[in-house]
Design a protein around this motif. Structure first.
Motif, short mmCIF file in Angstrom:
data_model
loop_
_atom_site.label_atom_id
_atom_site.label_comp_id
_atom_site.label_asym_id
_atom_site.label_seq_id
_atom_site.Cartn_x
_atom_site.Cartn_y
_atom_site.Cartn_z
N ALA A 1 0.84 -1.19 0.00
CA ALA A 1 0.00 0.00 0.00
C ALA A 1 0.88 1.25 0.00
O ALA A 1 1.97 1.28 0.57
N GLU A 2 0.39 2.29 -0.65
CA GLU A 2 1.08 3.58 -0.64
C GLU A 2 0.68 4.32 0.63
O GLU A 2 -0.51 4.48 0.92
N THR A 3 1.67 4.74 1.40
CA THR A 3 1.41 5.37 2.69
C THR A 3 2.01 6.78 2.69
O THR A 3 3.13 6.99 2.23
N GLU A 4 1.24 7.71 3.23
CA GLU A 4 1.62 9.13 3.23
C GLU A 4 1.24 9.73 4.58
O GLU A 4 0.24 9.34 5.19
N LEU A 5 2.04 10.70 5.06
CA LEU A 5 1.86 11.26 6.40
C LEU A 5 1.96 12.78 6.37
O LEU A 5 2.91 13.34 5.81
N TRP A 6 0.96 13.44 6.97
CA TRP A 6 0.97 14.89 7.13
C TRP A 6 0.95 15.24 8.61
O TRP A 6 0.24 14.62 9.40
N GLY B 1 1.41 -4.13 8.47
CA GLY B 1 2.60 -3.63 9.16
C GLY B 1 2.97 -2.20 8.87
O GLY B 1 3.96 -1.70 9.40
N SER B 2 2.17 -1.51 8.06
CA SER B 2 2.54 -0.14 7.68
C SER B 2 2.24 0.88 8.76
O SER B 2 2.95 1.89 8.90
N VAL B 3 1.18 0.64 9.55
CA VAL B 3 0.78 1.59 10.60
C VAL B 3 0.39 0.77 11.83
O VAL B 3 -0.57 0.00 11.79
N LEU C 1 7.13 4.45 6.13
CA LEU C 1 7.02 5.14 4.85
C LEU C 1 8.11 4.67 3.90
O LEU C 1 9.24 4.39 4.33
N GLU C 2 7.78 4.58 2.63
CA GLU C 2 8.70 3.99 1.65
C GLU C 2 9.98 4.80 1.50
O GLU C 2 11.09 4.26 1.48
N GLN D 1 2.79 20.00 2.66
CA GLN D 1 3.60 18.93 2.12
C GLN D 1 3.48 17.70 3.03
O GLN D 1 3.16 17.81 4.21
N SER D 2 3.78 16.54 2.47
CA SER D 2 3.66 15.30 3.23
C SER D 2 4.97 14.53 3.19
O SER D 2 5.86 14.78 2.37
N ALA D 3 5.08 13.57 4.11
CA ALA D 3 6.20 12.62 4.10
C ALA D 3 5.71 11.35 3.45
O ALA D 3 4.59 10.90 3.71
N LYS D 4 6.53 10.76 2.59
CA LYS D 4 6.14 9.55 1.86
C LYS D 4 7.20 8.47 2.05
O LYS D 4 8.31 8.74 2.46
#
Length: 275
Positions: free
Chosen positions: A21-26, A182-184, A203-204, A272-275
């Motif tokens: 899965a693509e994971t993104e964090l703000w 396992g991503s979050v 995050l990738e 902006q986000s962290a990826k």
């Protein structure tokens, strides 16, 4: 049984593999708290008496098309409230969560889950803005909402929608892999409250990010082994602080202490986000 050639075997195995899965964090701004004396957060009087301003941070995590909001900040009643420099603690909020989400094109109804680090009002304040979301909270903290009177810092009214059975609740005991890949992961770290949680986000590009909840409030607490007198357990607090450090070190994770203003810069500046 006829064996497949190696190239065909690899292709067959690959075809059944699920794509990560693509994971993104703000990082979202959920207010500030002016503290008159840092020793309010130290039961061993570790600091010289001095004021400190704590940030109040919330976080949005996108997991493919699913959205998780980690903590919901100060209540809307504190929007544009003046702070009192003579009060032991004084909080204010400058922007609500829906206004910030609008900046990145996310409407409140798209938030599928709210993860609560613990039951204090500065982490549950705007939860009611997202009534469609499933509430994820440590079992002891949800139970504490029903105590009379409630523990220090708890405001049960902020979670009335879920407490009265009108919203979906996922009670968390121990660690919880939120999306099953396992991503979050919510990590149980009691002490500040009995249901205190931290959040590990993998995050990738950025790598693992560890969000502290209130396991600690600022970096000085770690070295000084200082615990707020209002924590539920000193021993559990110190054990959880040690686990927080060990997880960060073992995973080479970016540790973000949610109330420490110095850690805001560890993540990209909103929007902006962290990826």
């Amino acid at each position: 049984m006829k064996l497949l050639p190696p190239a065909l075997l690899i292709a067959a195995l690959s075809s059944g593999a699920t794509q990560a899965a693509e994971t993104e964090l703000w990082r979202l701004d959920c207010g500030t708290i002016a503290v008159k004396d840092m020793n309010a957060f130290s039961d061993n009087f570790a600091y010289r008496p001095a004021p400190k301003t704590l940030t109040n941070s919330c976080y949005l995590i996108r997991h493919d098309g699913d959205y998780l909001l980690w903590d919901t900040g100060l209540p809307l009643a504190l929007l544009n409230a003046p702070t009192d420099p003579e009060a032991p603690m004084s909080a204010t909020l400058t922007r609500d969560l829906p206004a910030q989400l609008a900046d990145i094109g996310v409407t409140p109804d798209r938030i599928g889950r709210i993860g609560i680090s613990h039951g204090h009002f500065d982490h549950t304040g705007q939860a009611a803005t997202f009534p469609q979301a499933t509430l994820m909270i440590g079992q002891p903290d949800l139970a504490a909402m029903e105590e009379t009177p409630p523990p220090f810092g708890f405001d049960p009214a902020t979670l009335n929608h879920w407490r009265t059975g009108n919203g979906a609740v996922e009670v968390v005991t121990g660690d919880r892999d939120i999306f099953g890949d396992g991503s979050v992961t919510m990590l149980s770290m009691p002490g500040h409250t009995e249901g205190e949680m931290a959040l590990l986000v993998r995050l990738e590009k950025t790598g693992p990010v560890l969000l502290s909840g209130d396991v600690v409030h600022f970096h000085e607490q770690i070295g000084a082994k200082s615990v707020p007198a209002f924590n539920m357990s000193r021993a559990e607090s110190l054990a959880s602080m040690a686990r927080l450090e060990e997880v960060a070190a073992n995973l080479n994770a970016t540790l973000v202490i949610q109330h420490d203003a110095a850690d805001i810069a560890k993540l990209p500046a909103f929007p902006q986000s962290a990826k």
